[in-house]
Write a protein that holds these residues in place. Structure first.
Motif, PDB file in Angstrom:
ATOM      1  N   ASP A  43      -7.280  42.670 -24.453  1.00 49.40           N
ATOM      2  CA  ASP A  43      -6.489  41.923 -23.573  1.00 49.40           C
ATOM      3  C   ASP A  43      -5.710  40.725 -24.246  1.00 49.40           C
ATOM      4  N   ARG A  44      -6.878  39.960 -24.834  1.00 45.66           N
ATOM      5  CA  ARG A  44      -6.461  38.669 -25.583  1.00 45.66           C
ATOM      6  C   ARG A  44      -5.512  39.030 -26.563  1.00 45.66           C
ATOM      7  N   LEU A  45      -5.412  40.162 -27.345  1.00 38.56           N
ATOM      8  CA  LEU A  45      -4.205  40.384 -28.058  1.00 38.56           C
ATOM      9  C   LEU A  45      -3.196  41.004 -27.717  1.00 38.56           C
ATOM     10  N   ARG A  46      -3.034  41.092 -26.148  1.00 36.38           N
ATOM     11  CA  ARG A  46      -2.099  41.874 -25.564  1.00 36.38           C
ATOM     12  C   ARG A  46      -1.765  43.233 -25.887  1.00 36.38           C
ATOM     13  N   THR A  47      -2.834  43.928 -26.449  1.00 34.14           N
ATOM     14  CA  THR A  47      -2.517  45.359 -26.613  1.00 34.14           C
ATOM     15  C   THR A  47      -2.584  46.115 -25.393  1.00 34.14           C
ATOM     16  N   ARG A  48      -1.794  47.133 -25.078  1.00 32.83           N
ATOM     17  CA  ARG A  48      -1.780  48.003 -24.033  1.00 32.83           C
ATOM     18  C   ARG A  48      -2.930  48.761 -23.820  1.00 32.83           C
ATOM     19  N   ILE A  49      -3.448  48.984 -22.553  1.00 33.17           N
ATOM     20  CA  ILE A  49      -4.604  49.787 -22.329  1.00 33.17           C
ATOM     21  C   ILE A  49      -4.304  50.820 -21.218  1.00 33.17           C
ATOM     22  N   TRP A  50      -4.797  51.945 -21.471  1.00 35.98           N
ATOM     23  CA  TRP A  50      -4.910  53.126 -20.267  1.00 35.98           C
ATOM     24  C   TRP A  50      -6.534  53.094 -20.547  1.00 35.98           C
ATOM     25  N   ILE A  51      -6.807  53.043 -19.231  1.00 31.04           N
ATOM     26  CA  ILE A  51      -8.496  53.220 -18.891  1.00 31.04           C
ATOM     27  C   ILE A  51      -8.635  54.939 -18.483  1.00 31.04           C
ATOM     28  N   ARG A  52      -9.610  55.547 -19.070  1.00 37.75           N
ATOM     29  CA  ARG A  52      -9.915  57.025 -18.692  1.00 37.75           C
ATOM     30  C   ARG A  52     -11.472  56.657 -18.120  1.00 37.75           C
ATOM     31  N   TYR A  53     -11.467  57.387 -17.013  1.00 38.98           N
ATOM     32  CA  TYR A  53     -12.848  57.572 -16.160  1.00 38.98           C
ATOM     33  C   TYR A  53     -12.876  58.700 -15.722  1.00 38.98           C
ATOM     34  N   VAL A  54     -14.183  59.200 -16.371  1.00 33.47           N
ATOM     35  CA  VAL A  54     -14.461  60.503 -15.959  1.00 33.47           C
ATOM     36  C   VAL A  54     -15.499  60.463 -14.610  1.00 33.47           C
ATOM     37  N   LEU A 106     -11.492  45.233 -14.469  1.00 38.24           N
ATOM     38  CA  LEU A 106     -10.159  45.989 -15.009  1.00 38.24           C
ATOM     39  C   LEU A 106      -9.068  44.999 -14.351  1.00 38.24           C
ATOM     40  N   GLY A 107      -9.186  44.728 -13.041  1.00 33.69           N
ATOM     41  CA  GLY A 107      -8.077  44.080 -12.372  1.00 33.69           C
ATOM     42  C   GLY A 107      -7.684  42.554 -13.147  1.00 33.69           C
ATOM     43  N   GLY A 108      -8.750  42.115 -13.575  1.00 33.46           N
ATOM     44  CA  GLY A 108      -8.701  40.964 -14.369  1.00 33.46           C
ATOM     45  C   GLY A 108      -7.984  40.855 -15.669  1.00 33.46           C
ATOM     46  N   LEU A 109      -7.727  42.214 -16.156  1.00 41.29           N
ATOM     47  CA  LEU A 109      -7.265  42.280 -17.432  1.00 41.29           C
ATOM     48  C   LEU A 109      -5.838  42.486 -17.476  1.00 41.29           C
ATOM     49  N   GLY A 110      -4.886  41.733 -17.921  1.00 40.81           N
ATOM     50  CA  GLY A 110      -3.478  41.857 -17.825  1.00 40.81           C
ATOM     51  C   GLY A 110      -2.967  43.112 -18.691  1.00 40.81           C
ATOM     52  N   SER A 111      -3.553  43.478 -19.725  1.00 40.66           N
ATOM     53  CA  SER A 111      -3.221  44.429 -20.398  1.00 40.66           C
ATOM     54  C   SER A 111      -3.486  46.054 -19.845  1.00 40.66           C
ATOM     55  N   VAL A 112      -4.003  45.901 -18.834  1.00 42.04           N
ATOM     56  CA  VAL A 112      -4.694  47.151 -18.457  1.00 42.04           C
ATOM     57  C   VAL A 112      -3.188  48.074 -17.461  1.00 42.04           C
TER      58      VAL A 112
END
Length: 249
Positions: free
Chosen positions: A162-173, A192-198
């Motif tokens: 998030d700090r690096l502004r790398t795009r994130i897709w979360i996977r939750y099984v 996760l709601g607090g991370l702008g990159s998600v």
């Protein structure tokens, strides 16, 4: 004085395949590497656990295979995803493939548990357009029982991305009796709601498609008797993530 010349970068891989929609945007060339430090009870790929079982290849060999599909995956808005196993168990190899792919104008992604996120250099992440981050549970005790590993490195890695502004897709099984606890789900959704990159959260219902691999390897499948989640449970968990402003798939 003699000069030692470094040989080509090599890695241990299981296989490669093409996929659409589940390993990043568009049609993807998916490279499965061997070796993983976790032993998730629901793992669908026990045949990728050990590096010794993989086939050694050079980065040039991988790129030659990718080049066969490059016009197709580019036209389909796709790219290359490195998964496993755990890509960050082989950071030099993973980084070299990502760098070559970026140089070829291909979209890049890695699928990782984040446990070894400290091994990902800033250069490696600069060559990574998207991180598919698998967060197994938000409860520390459940995470340990479910995976054999520690949750903290994954959360630290998510914060760093998030700090690096790398795009994130979360996977939750979603596993009934393991990852469906409302309080734990809500805690993860809040984090996760607090991370702008998600950009999105993918809820992946537990399945038993890998059971045959355990049988073939002579291994017990720990969750053989665990039920798959029903639609009501999936919708409830999806709703919890959505309540925290997250895009859910």
């Amino acid at each position: 004085m003699s000069t030692v010349t470094a040989g080509p970068v090599t890695g241990r891989i299981h296989s490669w395949d093409l996929s659409t929609g589940v390993d990043g945007p568009g049609t993807r060339f998916v490279l499965f590497v061997n070796g993983c430090p976790l032993r998730c009870l629901y793992c669908a790929n026990p045949d990728t656990w050990h590096m010794r079982d993989g086939r050694q290849v050079t980065v040039d060999e991988v790129m030659a295979e990718i080049d066969k599909y490059r016009p197709f995956i580019s036209a389909a808005g796709g790219g290359v995803t490195i998964t496993g196993g755990e890509p960050l168990l082989q950071p030099a190899f993973t980084g070299a493939v990502l760098r070559r792919c970026k140089g070829a104008g291909l979209h890049t992604a890695i699928d990782t548990s984040g446990l070894l996120g400290a091994r990902a250099t800033d250069d490696l992440l600069a060559d990574t357009d998207l991180v598919l981050l698998d967060i197994k549970s938000f409860d520390v005790t459940t995470y340990r029982k479910l995976t054999g590993g520690s949750l903290t490195p994954t959360l630290n890695f998510a914060t760093r991305l998030d700090r690096l502004r790398t795009r994130i897709w979360i996977r939750y099984v979603l596993v009934p009796g393991w990852t469906d606890d409302p309080e734990s789900v809500d805690g993860l959704a809040s984090f996760l709601g607090g991370l702008g990159s998600v950009e999105r959260v993918d809820i992946l219902p537990f399945h038993k498609l890998g059971a045959a691999k355990y049988d073939a390897l002579g291994l017990p499948f720990p969750l053989r008797d665990t039920p798959v989640p029903d639609a009501a449970l999936v919708n409830r968990v999806r709703g919890q993530f959505h309540e925290h402003g997250l895009t859910v798939h």
